[in-house]
Scaffold this motif. Structure first.
Motif, PDB file in Angstrom:
ATOM      1  N   ASN A   1      -7.528   2.080   8.819  1.00  0.00           N
ATOM      2  CA  ASN A   1      -8.540   2.896   8.801  1.00  0.00           C
ATOM      3  C   ASN A   1      -8.940   3.603   7.383  1.00  0.00           C
ATOM      4  OD1 ASN A   1     -10.539   2.390  10.982  1.00  0.00           O
ATOM      5  ND2 ASN A   1      -8.772   3.610  11.921  1.00  0.00           N
ATOM      6  N   VAL A   2      -7.430   3.131   6.577  1.00  0.00           N
ATOM      7  CA  VAL A   2      -7.242   3.250   4.807  1.00  0.00           C
ATOM      8  C   VAL A   2      -7.939   2.261   4.139  1.00  0.00           C
ATOM      9  CG1 VAL A   2      -6.062   5.274   6.559  1.00  0.00           C
ATOM     10  CG2 VAL A   2      -4.894   3.711   5.088  1.00  0.00           C
ATOM     11  N   ASN A   3      -7.679   3.136   3.042  1.00  0.00           N
ATOM     12  CA  ASN A   3      -8.378   1.590   1.311  1.00  0.00           C
ATOM     13  C   ASN A   3      -6.053   1.604   1.336  1.00  0.00           C
ATOM     14  OD1 ASN A   3      -7.243   4.220   0.195  1.00  0.00           O
ATOM     15  ND2 ASN A   3      -9.752   4.275  -0.389  1.00  0.00           N
ATOM     16  N   LYS A   4      -6.960   0.684  -0.140  1.00  0.00           N
ATOM     17  CA  LYS A   4      -5.232   0.000  -0.416  1.00  0.00           C
ATOM     18  C   LYS A   4      -4.116   1.866  -1.644  1.00  0.00           C
ATOM     19  CE  LYS A   4      -5.737  -3.583  -2.675  1.00  0.00           C
ATOM     20  NZ  LYS A   4      -4.760  -4.468  -1.852  1.00  0.00           N
ATOM     21  N   THR A   5      -5.567   2.600  -1.885  1.00  0.00           N
ATOM     22  CA  THR A   5      -4.912   3.586  -3.058  1.00  0.00           C
ATOM     23  C   THR A   5      -3.899   4.301  -1.458  1.00  0.00           C
ATOM     24  OG1 THR A   5      -7.154   4.222  -3.648  1.00  0.00           O
ATOM     25  CG2 THR A   5      -5.667   5.691  -3.619  1.00  0.00           C
ATOM     26  N   ALA A   6      -4.632   4.683   0.104  1.00  0.00           N
ATOM     27  CA  ALA A   6      -3.912   5.263   1.099  1.00  0.00           C
ATOM     28  C   ALA A   6      -2.774   4.126   1.235  1.00  0.00           C
ATOM     29  CB  ALA A   6      -4.364   6.101   2.057  1.00  0.00           C
ATOM     30  N   ILE A   7      -2.693   3.000   0.537  1.00  0.00           N
ATOM     31  CA  ILE A   7      -1.801   2.412   1.904  1.00  0.00           C
ATOM     32  C   ILE A   7       0.016   1.940   0.064  1.00  0.00           C
ATOM     33  CG2 ILE A   7      -1.034   0.064   2.049  1.00  0.00           C
ATOM     34  CD1 ILE A   7      -4.061  -0.677   2.582  1.00  0.00           C
ATOM     35  N   LEU A   8      -1.234   2.041  -1.355  1.00  0.00           N
ATOM     36  CA  LEU A   8       0.015   3.137  -2.199  1.00  0.00           C
ATOM     37  C   LEU A   8       0.444   3.908  -2.003  1.00  0.00           C
ATOM     38  CD1 LEU A   8       1.233   1.503  -4.696  1.00  0.00           C
ATOM     39  CD2 LEU A   8      -0.811   1.777  -6.058  1.00  0.00           C
ATOM     40  N   THR A   9       0.195   4.687  -1.684  1.00  0.00           N
ATOM     41  CA  THR A   9       0.929   6.042  -1.436  1.00  0.00           C
ATOM     42  C   THR A   9       1.659   6.180  -0.628  1.00  0.00           C
ATOM     43  OG1 THR A   9      -1.311   7.314  -1.570  1.00  0.00           O
ATOM     44  CG2 THR A   9      -0.210   8.720  -0.928  1.00  0.00           C
ATOM     45  N   ASP A  10       1.552   5.769   0.267  1.00  0.00           N
ATOM     46  CA  ASP A  10       2.592   5.320   1.568  1.00  0.00           C
ATOM     47  C   ASP A  10       3.434   4.746   0.907  1.00  0.00           C
ATOM     48  OD1 ASP A  10       3.699   6.241   4.176  1.00  0.00           O
ATOM     49  OD2 ASP A  10       3.078   3.887   5.123  1.00  0.00           O
ATOM     50  N   GLY A  11       3.426   3.104   0.431  1.00  0.00           N
ATOM     51  CA  GLY A  11       4.416   3.083   0.054  1.00  0.00           C
ATOM     52  C   GLY A  11       5.348   3.164  -1.169  1.00  0.00           C
ATOM     53  N   ILE A  12       4.444   4.481  -1.529  1.00  0.00           N
ATOM     54  CA  ILE A  12       5.121   4.825  -2.889  1.00  0.00           C
ATOM     55  C   ILE A  12       6.247   6.070  -2.483  1.00  0.00           C
ATOM     56  CG2 ILE A  12       5.068   6.615  -4.922  1.00  0.00           C
ATOM     57  CD1 ILE A  12       2.025   5.414  -5.824  1.00  0.00           C
ATOM     58  N   SER A  13       5.463   6.775  -1.249  1.00  0.00           N
ATOM     59  CA  SER A  13       6.673   7.595  -0.081  1.00  0.00           C
ATOM     60  C   SER A  13       7.764   7.001   0.457  1.00  0.00           C
ATOM     61  CB  SER A  13       5.766   7.898   0.564  1.00  0.00           C
ATOM     62  OG  SER A  13       5.581   7.748   2.094  1.00  0.00           O
ATOM     63  N   MET A  14       7.960   5.614   0.471  1.00  0.00           N
ATOM     64  CA  MET A  14       8.748   5.022   0.684  1.00  0.00           C
ATOM     65  C   MET A  14       9.943   4.064  -0.373  1.00  0.00           C
ATOM     66  SD  MET A  14       7.376   2.603   4.349  1.00  0.00           S
ATOM     67  CE  MET A  14       6.373   2.382   3.004  1.00  0.00           C
ATOM     68  N   GLU A  57      -5.085   5.260  -9.386  1.00  0.00           N
ATOM     69  CA  GLU A  57      -5.357   6.690  -7.981  1.00  0.00           C
ATOM     70  C   GLU A  57      -4.434   7.447  -8.121  1.00  0.00           C
ATOM     71  OE1 GLU A  57      -8.448   5.474  -5.030  1.00  0.00           O
ATOM     72  OE2 GLU A  57      -9.842   5.113  -6.727  1.00  0.00           O
ATOM     73  N   ASN A  58      -3.184   6.384  -8.463  1.00  0.00           N
ATOM     74  CA  ASN A  58      -1.680   7.027  -7.428  1.00  0.00           C
ATOM     75  C   ASN A  58      -1.191   8.148  -8.163  1.00  0.00           C
ATOM     76  OD1 ASN A  58      -1.013   7.177  -4.527  1.00  0.00           O
ATOM     77  ND2 ASN A  58      -2.172   5.265  -4.738  1.00  0.00           N
ATOM     78  N   ASN A  59      -1.150   7.752  -9.582  1.00  0.00           N
ATOM     79  CA  ASN A  59      -0.930   7.778 -11.186  1.00  0.00           C
ATOM     80  C   ASN A  59       0.107   6.980 -11.557  1.00  0.00           C
ATOM     81  OD1 ASN A  59      -2.836  10.152 -11.223  1.00  0.00           O
ATOM     82  ND2 ASN A  59      -2.536  11.435  -9.952  1.00  0.00           N
ATOM     83  N   VAL A  60       0.000   6.078 -11.050  1.00  0.00           N
ATOM     84  CA  VAL A  60       1.103   5.402 -11.299  1.00  0.00           C
ATOM     85  C   VAL A  60       1.222   3.917 -11.770  1.00  0.00           C
ATOM     86  CG1 VAL A  60       2.902   6.056  -9.497  1.00  0.00           C
ATOM     87  CG2 VAL A  60       1.601   4.321  -9.246  1.00  0.00           C
ATOM     88  N   THR A  61       2.089   3.590 -12.802  1.00  0.00           N
ATOM     89  CA  THR A  61       1.389   2.221 -13.444  1.00  0.00           C
ATOM     90  C   THR A  61       1.927   0.994 -12.862  1.00  0.00           C
ATOM     91  OG1 THR A  61       2.141   3.354 -15.847  1.00  0.00           O
ATOM     92  CG2 THR A  61       1.770   0.095 -16.151  1.00  0.00           C
ATOM     93  N   ASP A  62       0.890   0.291 -12.630  1.00  0.00           N
ATOM     94  CA  ASP A  62       1.034  -1.285 -11.463  1.00  0.00           C
ATOM     95  C   ASP A  62       2.742  -2.078 -12.390  1.00  0.00           C
ATOM     96  OD1 ASP A  62       0.926  -3.816 -10.543  1.00  0.00           O
ATOM     97  OD2 ASP A  62      -0.878  -3.777 -10.752  1.00  0.00           O
TER      98      ASP A  62
END
Length: 219
Positions: free
Chosen positions: A162-175, A208-213
């Motif tokens: 129930n979340v989008n790719k931006t939120a997935i990446l946010t969780d990944g960044i937290s890890m 949207e997460n202010n990080v570089t791919d």
């Protein structure tokens, strides 16, 4: 002893995050990747590299023979990959008929064979517009079926449903995850195209997460 889970792991950024989320949750992970004849087979190379680095059980299964039955997708047939966002009508050409039902069925069979209680699956809300087999109602119905399909019940678990790719990446960044060994582009070239729906959604998530791919794109 950690609970065993099967993670459907394509090698893309979503399933990479799911894989690491399962590990973070303390699960014993059995990663399962599928070669279904996709032109972006580079994602499987990424999957193998990551699992080797993480010392995770990993199987890559060749099911490309199913394309004798499943025609009409730009991911597997000689059809140009469309450009644009997933909301665009032309993105429907990337649908592989019944793909996720097939992959989930195989993953559940594998889960039963290794004694796993869950199958982790990376569906998310960004896919809902185009892909019926990524929508909550599909996941819930598949979960219902997988409770009764074998003597051993297996749960279909989609942590980011129930979340989008931006939120997935946010969780990944937290890890503190490193996304340099993930592949998202639907084109199977050396560098990501940056124009297909998969690339655009990925690039937006990083922006949207202010990080570089960290992966390379065509100019």
């Amino acid at each position: 002893m950690a609970n065993k889970v099967v993670v459907i792991y394509s090698g893309g950024m979503d399933s990479f995050t799911v894989l690491n989320r399962a590990l973070k949750d303390g699960k014993e992970v059995f990663a399962l990747s599928f070669d279904y004849g996709q032109r972006h087979v580079k994602e499987l190379e990424c999957a193998s590299h990551v699992c080797e680095q993480l010392n995770v059980h990993h199987k890559v299964i060749d099911i490309s023979a199913i394309n004798q039955l499943l025609a009409g997708s730009s991911l597997t047939d000689d059809i140009d990959i469309p450009e644009g966002h997933y909301e665009a009508e032309n993105m429907k050409s990337t649908i592989v008929p019944n793909r996720n039902m097939i992959l989930l069925s195989l993953a559940v069979g594998y889960a039963v064979s290794v004694g796993a209680e869950q199958v982790y699956y990376g569906a998310h809300s960004g896919d809902h517009a185009i892909y019926p087999d990524c929508r909550p109602e599909f996941v819930m119905k598949m979960n219902d079926v997988c409770q009764i399909a074998n003597y051993e019940a297996v749960e279909i678990f989609s942590p980011y449903l129930n979340v989008n790719k931006t939120a997935i990446l946010t969780d990944g960044i937290s890890m503190n995850l490193d996304y340099s060994h993930t592949w998202t582009c639907y084109n199977g070239r050396e560098k990501a195209c940056g124009k297909c729906g998969a690339c655009q959604e990925r690039l937006e998530a990083f922006e949207e997460n202010n990080v570089t791919d960290p992966i390379a794109y065509e100019a």
